[in-house]
Scaffold this active site. Structure first.
Site, mmCIF file in Angstrom:
data_model
loop_
_atom_site.group_PDB
_atom_site.id
_atom_site.type_symbol
_atom_site.label_atom_id
_atom_site.label_comp_id
_atom_site.label_asym_id
_atom_site.label_seq_id
_atom_site.Cartn_x
_atom_site.Cartn_y
_atom_site.Cartn_z
ATOM 1 N N ASN A 102 1.079 -1.368 0.639
ATOM 2 C CA ASN A 102 -0.023 -0.219 -0.313
ATOM 3 C C ASN A 102 0.801 1.457 0.268
ATOM 4 O OD1 ASN A 102 -2.886 1.385 0.557
ATOM 5 N ND2 ASN A 102 -2.286 1.633 2.395
ATOM 6 N N HIS A 104 0.714 4.954 1.942
ATOM 7 C CA HIS A 104 0.106 6.003 2.453
ATOM 8 C C HIS A 104 0.861 7.433 1.914
ATOM 9 C CE1 HIS A 104 -2.533 7.442 5.177
ATOM 10 N NE2 HIS A 104 -1.143 8.103 5.700
#
Ligand code: GRF
Length: 190
Positions: A102, A104
């Site tokens: 992921n 961020h």
């Protein structure tokens, strides 16, 4: 050839950038885009990029057996979350251990966690008076914005910067680093 699936909920500018990065690669390709919102602009981008796209509901995602089958059908090796807002269910993590990454748009562990996405992240950075922000690329381990961090890059935040200014700087870092770091992580699993 390794197959990457990108999960996205919104605009998908990172998805497009990653697909373009791997378009001429002999190592990996973006073979599938998964969106949890049928209105997401990432679906338009997928068409333009000629990458197959599917949409799923939140419930289908949470149940995830059918999704895992779809991924298996396409020999997906690696999953990239790029602006994807749903919490990844444990079953999917177990199906792709160490293979879900992921991004961020801030320097975790600051400005992360449930509800911290999109503009809210940059608003939080500005409200805190931080002098820098950046990106965090990390593995998914079942909790929002937790998991092993592979890479961070920083940008300065000026006292005059608005959340929009910070977002622009952070996006530039995402475009510059995310595809290369994905490739690096994938190579580390070879
Ligand atoms: C990016 O800033 C990403 O870091 C965050 O959501 C944004 C998605 O932008 N998680 P886009 O959909 O890739 O344009």
């Amino acid at each position: 050839m390794k197959n990457i699936a990108i999960f996205a909920s919104g605009s998908g500018s990172n998805a497009e950038n990653i697909a373009n990065y791997f378009a001429h690669s002999e190592y990996a390709q973006v073979s599938l885009i998964v969106a949890n919102n049928p209105q997401a602009f990432v679906l338009e981008r997928a068409k333009r990029l000629n990458v197959e796209a599917i949409t799923i509901t939140k419930n289908e995602f949470m149940a995830c057996d059918a999704l895992i089958e779809e991924l298996a059908k396409r020999d997906i090796d690696f999953i990239v979350l790029a602006g994807f807002l749903l919490l990844v269910p444990q079953k999917l993590i177990d199906a792709y251990p160490g293979r879900i990454v992921n991004i961020h748009p801030a320097l975790l562990p600051k400005h992360g966690g449930k509800g911290m996405y999109g503009d809210r992240v940059h608003e939080s950075v500005v409200a805190a008076g931080d002098t820098e922000s950046g990106i965090t690329i990390h593995l998914i381990d079942g909790d929002y914005d937790k998991g092993t961090t592979f890479f961070q890059a920083t940008c300065p935040v000026l006292p005059t910067d608005t959340p929009h200014d910070v977002a622009e700087k952070v996006h530039a870092l995402e475009y510059k680093h995310f595809p290369r770091v994905i490739e690096e992580i994938m190579h580390s699993l070879d």
